[in-house]
Design a protein around this motif. Structure first.
Motif, PDB file in Angstrom:
ATOM      1  N   ARG A 193      -6.063   3.126  -5.917  1.00 56.96           N
ATOM      2  CA  ARG A 193      -7.404   3.153  -6.530  1.00 56.96           C
ATOM      3  C   ARG A 193      -8.460   3.439  -5.472  1.00 56.96           C
ATOM      4  NH1 ARG A 193      -8.490  -2.372  -9.023  1.00 56.96           N
ATOM      5  NH2 ARG A 193     -10.497  -1.436  -9.507  1.00 56.96           N
ATOM      6  N   GLU A 194      -8.316   2.817  -4.302  1.00 54.56           N
ATOM      7  CA  GLU A 194      -9.301   2.985  -3.229  1.00 54.56           C
ATOM      8  C   GLU A 194      -9.332   4.429  -2.735  1.00 54.56           C
ATOM      9  OE1 GLU A 194     -12.194   1.752  -0.431  1.00 54.56           O
ATOM     10  OE2 GLU A 194     -11.298   0.594  -2.066  1.00 54.56           O
ATOM     11  N   ASN A 195      -8.156   5.045  -2.634  1.00 50.03           N
ATOM     12  CA  ASN A 195      -8.073   6.423  -2.131  1.00 50.03           C
ATOM     13  C   ASN A 195      -6.881   7.121  -2.771  1.00 50.03           C
ATOM     14  OD1 ASN A 195      -8.234   8.801  -0.735  1.00 50.03           O
ATOM     15  ND2 ASN A 195      -7.627   7.952   1.244  1.00 50.03           N
ATOM     16  N   PRO A 196      -7.076   7.758  -3.927  1.00 48.94           N
ATOM     17  CA  PRO A 196      -5.959   8.389  -4.641  1.00 48.94           C
ATOM     18  C   PRO A 196      -5.214   9.430  -3.824  1.00 48.94           C
ATOM     19  CG  PRO A 196      -7.908   8.252  -6.034  1.00 48.94           C
ATOM     20  CD  PRO A 196      -8.339   7.866  -4.661  1.00 48.94           C
ATOM     21  N   SER A 197      -5.900  10.082  -2.893  1.00 52.12           N
ATOM     22  CA  SER A 197      -5.235  11.123  -2.102  1.00 52.12           C
ATOM     23  C   SER A 197      -4.182  10.545  -1.167  1.00 52.12           C
ATOM     24  CB  SER A 197      -6.267  11.914  -1.299  1.00 52.12           C
ATOM     25  OG  SER A 197      -6.936  11.074  -0.374  1.00 52.12           O
ATOM     26  N   THR A 198      -4.161   9.219  -1.026  1.00 56.84           N
ATOM     27  CA  THR A 198      -3.124   8.563  -0.223  1.00 56.84           C
ATOM     28  C   THR A 198      -1.735   8.955  -0.707  1.00 56.84           C
ATOM     29  OG1 THR A 198      -4.538   6.669   0.275  1.00 56.84           O
ATOM     30  CG2 THR A 198      -2.167   6.319   0.451  1.00 56.84           C
ATOM     31  N   VAL A 199      -1.570   9.045  -2.003  1.00 53.82           N
ATOM     32  CA  VAL A 199      -0.262   9.394  -2.583  1.00 53.82           C
ATOM     33  C   VAL A 199       0.157  10.790  -2.148  1.00 53.82           C
ATOM     34  CG1 VAL A 199       0.968   9.820  -4.749  1.00 53.82           C
ATOM     35  CG2 VAL A 199      -0.562   7.856  -4.552  1.00 53.82           C
ATOM     36  N   ILE A 200      -0.801  11.674  -1.973  1.00 55.09           N
ATOM     37  CA  ILE A 200      -0.496  13.063  -1.607  1.00 55.09           C
ATOM     38  C   ILE A 200      -0.190  13.189  -0.121  1.00 55.09           C
ATOM     39  CG2 ILE A 200      -1.409  15.422  -1.602  1.00 55.09           C
ATOM     40  CD1 ILE A 200      -3.230  14.499  -3.932  1.00 55.09           C
ATOM     41  N   THR A 201      -0.902  12.412   0.694  1.00 63.90           N
ATOM     42  CA  THR A 201      -0.769  12.561   2.150  1.00 63.90           C
ATOM     43  C   THR A 201       0.325  11.688   2.756  1.00 63.90           C
ATOM     44  OG1 THR A 201      -2.480  10.868   2.499  1.00 63.90           O
ATOM     45  CG2 THR A 201      -3.201  13.168   2.377  1.00 63.90           C
ATOM     46  N   MET A 202       0.769  10.659   2.035  1.00 65.83           N
ATOM     47  CA  MET A 202       1.767   9.737   2.575  1.00 65.83           C
ATOM     48  C   MET A 202       3.124   9.926   1.904  1.00 65.83           C
ATOM     49  SD  MET A 202      -0.106   6.043   3.041  1.00 65.83           S
ATOM     50  CE  MET A 202      -1.393   5.802   4.275  1.00 65.83           C
ATOM     51  N   THR A 203       4.179   9.720   2.674  1.00 61.16           N
ATOM     52  CA  THR A 203       5.516   9.649   2.094  1.00 61.16           C
ATOM     53  C   THR A 203       5.670   8.304   1.396  1.00 61.16           C
ATOM     54  OG1 THR A 203       6.526   8.609   4.028  1.00 61.16           O
ATOM     55  CG2 THR A 203       6.387  11.028   4.011  1.00 61.16           C
ATOM     56  N   ILE A 204       6.735   8.159   0.628  1.00 60.79           N
ATOM     57  CA  ILE A 204       6.961   6.903  -0.079  1.00 60.79           C
ATOM     58  C   ILE A 204       7.146   5.748   0.902  1.00 60.79           C
ATOM     59  CG2 ILE A 204       9.461   7.268  -0.294  1.00 60.79           C
ATOM     60  CD1 ILE A 204       9.245   5.923  -3.075  1.00 60.79           C
ATOM     61  N   ASN A 205       7.798   6.022   2.041  1.00 65.25           N
ATOM     62  CA  ASN A 205       7.985   4.983   3.055  1.00 65.25           C
ATOM     63  C   ASN A 205       6.654   4.587   3.678  1.00 65.25           C
ATOM     64  OD1 ASN A 205      11.052   4.551   3.442  1.00 65.25           O
ATOM     65  ND2 ASN A 205      10.847   6.778   3.397  1.00 65.25           N
ATOM     66  N   GLU A 206       5.811   5.572   3.942  1.00 67.21           N
ATOM     67  CA  GLU A 206       4.501   5.281   4.535  1.00 67.21           C
ATOM     68  C   GLU A 206       3.627   4.478   3.585  1.00 67.21           C
ATOM     69  OE1 GLU A 206       4.074   9.207   7.450  1.00 67.21           O
ATOM     70  OE2 GLU A 206       3.386   9.301   5.360  1.00 67.21           O
ATOM     71  N   LEU A 207       3.663   4.814   2.297  1.00 64.58           N
ATOM     72  CA  LEU A 207       2.866   4.069   1.328  1.00 64.58           C
ATOM     73  C   LEU A 207       3.368   2.637   1.200  1.00 64.58           C
ATOM     74  CD1 LEU A 207       0.597   4.028  -0.767  1.00 64.58           C
ATOM     75  CD2 LEU A 207       2.247   4.825  -2.471  1.00 64.58           C
ATOM     76  N   ALA A 208       4.693   2.461   1.193  1.00 57.24           N
ATOM     77  CA  ALA A 208       5.256   1.114   1.121  1.00 57.24           C
ATOM     78  C   ALA A 208       4.802   0.280   2.313  1.00 57.24           C
ATOM     79  CB  ALA A 208       6.778   1.187   1.061  1.00 57.24           C
ATOM     80  N   HIS A 209       4.815   0.868   3.502  1.00 59.67           N
ATOM     81  CA  HIS A 209       4.368   0.160   4.705  1.00 59.67           C
ATOM     82  C   HIS A 209       2.884  -0.169   4.623  1.00 59.67           C
ATOM     83  CE1 HIS A 209       2.955  -0.156   8.925  1.00 59.67           C
ATOM     84  NE2 HIS A 209       4.106  -0.817   9.079  1.00 59.67           N
ATOM     85  N   GLU A 210       2.084   0.789   4.154  1.00 58.86           N
ATOM     86  CA  GLU A 210       0.637   0.585   4.026  1.00 58.86           C
ATOM     87  C   GLU A 210       0.320  -0.574   3.086  1.00 58.86           C
ATOM     88  OE1 GLU A 210      -3.503   1.368   4.441  1.00 58.86           O
ATOM     89  OE2 GLU A 210      -1.764   2.058   5.598  1.00 58.86           O
ATOM     90  N   CYS A 211       1.150  -0.756   2.073  1.00 59.84           N
ATOM     91  CA  CYS A 211       0.904  -1.785   1.060  1.00 59.84           C
ATOM     92  C   CYS A 211       1.682  -3.071   1.328  1.00 59.84           C
ATOM     93  CB  CYS A 211       1.275  -1.252  -0.328  1.00 59.84           C
ATOM     94  SG  CYS A 211       0.350   0.225  -0.805  1.00 59.84           S
ATOM     95  N   SER A 212       2.345  -3.134   2.454  1.00 59.90           N
ATOM     96  CA  SER A 212       3.138  -4.328   2.818  1.00 59.90           C
ATOM     97  C   SER A 212       4.149  -4.671   1.734  1.00 59.90           C
ATOM     98  CB  SER A 212       2.219  -5.525   3.091  1.00 59.90           C
ATOM     99  OG  SER A 212       1.311  -5.242   4.131  1.00 59.90           O
ATOM    100  N   THR A 213       4.851  -3.649   1.293  1.00 54.91           N
ATOM    101  CA  THR A 213       5.844  -3.857   0.249  1.00 54.91           C
ATOM    102  C   THR A 213       7.036  -2.948   0.510  1.00 54.91           C
ATOM    103  OG1 THR A 213       6.147  -4.014  -2.155  1.00 54.91           O
ATOM    104  CG2 THR A 213       4.849  -2.144  -1.339  1.00 54.91           C
ATOM    105  N   SER A 214       7.933  -2.820  -0.442  1.00 51.98           N
ATOM    106  CA  SER A 214       9.162  -2.046  -0.258  1.00 51.98           C
ATOM    107  C   SER A 214       9.109  -0.717  -0.999  1.00 51.98           C
ATOM    108  CB  SER A 214      10.361  -2.851  -0.769  1.00 51.98           C
ATOM    109  OG  SER A 214      10.255  -3.044  -2.167  1.00 51.98           O
ATOM    110  N   VAL A 215      10.016   0.178  -0.619  1.00 52.58           N
ATOM    111  CA  VAL A 215      10.140   1.456  -1.319  1.00 52.58           C
ATOM    112  C   VAL A 215      10.501   1.214  -2.783  1.00 52.58           C
ATOM    113  CG1 VAL A 215      11.545   3.555  -1.501  1.00 52.58           C
ATOM    114  CG2 VAL A 215      10.708   2.800   0.737  1.00 52.58           C
ATOM    115  N   ALA A 216      11.351   0.230  -3.030  1.00 55.74           N
ATOM    116  CA  ALA A 216      11.734  -0.087  -4.413  1.00 55.74           C
ATOM    117  C   ALA A 216      10.518  -0.501  -5.238  1.00 55.74           C
ATOM    118  CB  ALA A 216      12.774  -1.207  -4.422  1.00 55.74           C
TER     119      ALA A 216
END
Length: 285
Positions: free
Chosen positions: A26-49
């Protein structure tokens, strides 16, 4: 329904691990486009699953389909709003006042367009029929939703309908148990989880009233409680102490309801509006 509006509506009902992902997107929708799934999981302090579960919770089979759809959506919006310099869902400290206001206007325009585009007219017509057939209309909301309820009350009163905004939760519950002819209870809540508003609709339904919910969350307790649920499509700014964009979207649905009720008795309505307008003008003379 846009992806960003879907995420906004679902946030309040997601478990904590998925809600963190929703907050980042929500804060930055383009995050999904610029980050891999692993990077997004790390950014959110959660898992790929958890990221995969988040994708499925908002209607996608996985991360790749979400990235593709969101990239398309952001591209269309950039083309739509870049000409006026208003593209970008968040207001930042670096924005000039003109830029901040333009961004807010863009969000409000999107809220109106998307709310009307996804509107279920069968549900809207059924809600209008219930309001038209009622002898008493009870309206309830808390905070900014109360202002929206008051707007509908004023409109209905101007055309001779018995509408009441209940401002106290005890008063609201008490009103629903009084048998005063056919009654419609309308609850307003952006999140759809406001306990007092859910209780208001539940008690009204238990005492024979028809119920209408105005909310953004399709799987919310308020939506499940109502005979008719009308949904807003909203991407709220972080500057949301006054619930700016969600209020505009709710007011859009209020105007849709009022227009439908007014059309049911067109001659009577136009006469009532004329007489009330003339009466108020006389007070100003």
């Amino acid at each position: 329904m846009s992806i960003q509006s879907t995420i906004e509506a679902a946030t309040s009902t997601l478990p904590p691990s998925l809600a963190r992902i929703a907050a980042v997107v929500r804060e930055n929708p383009s995050t999904v486009i610029t980050m891999t799934i692993n990077e997004l999981a790390h950014e959110c302090s959660t898992s790929v699953a958890s990221v995969v579960r988040f994708c499925r919770a908002i209607g996608f089979s996985g991360y790749a389909p979400l990235r593709m759809a969101l990239a398309t959506e952001l591209g269309k919006e950039a083309a739509q709003f870049s000409a006026r310099g208003a593209y970008g869902s968040e207001i930042s400290d670096e924005d000039t006042l003109r830029e901040a206001v333009s961004k807010l206007a863009a969000l409000e325009l999107l809220a109106i367009e998307e709310t009307v585009e996804q509107l279920d007219f069968t549900v809207l017509e059924a809600a209008i029929d219930d309001i038209d057939a009622s002898e008493r209309i009870l309206l309830y909301g808390i905070g900014a939703s109360q202002f929206v309820a008051e707007d509908l009350m004023h409109k209905l009163l101007r055309v001779g309908r018995n509408a009441y905004v209940l401002t106290d939760p005890h008063e609201a519950i008490a009103a629903t148990v009084l048998h005063a002819g056919p009654t419609v209870a309308i609850g307003f809540s952006h999140s759809g989880t406001t306990p007092e508003t859910v209780r208001f609709l539940r008690t009204a339904a238990g005492n024979g009233a028809r119920t209408i919910a105005v909310t953004s969350a399709k799987e919310s307790p308020l939506a499940r409680q109502a005979d008719h649920a009308l949904f807003t499509e909203v991407r709220e700014s972080s500057f949301r102490a006054g619930a700016m964009v969600s209020r505009i979207a709710q007011l859009t649905l209020v105007d849709c309801l009022f227009t439908g009720v007014a059309k049911k008795r067109f001659t009577e309505t136009t006469d009532a509006l004329k007489r009330t307008r003339e009466a108020t003008r006389a007070l100003q003379a």
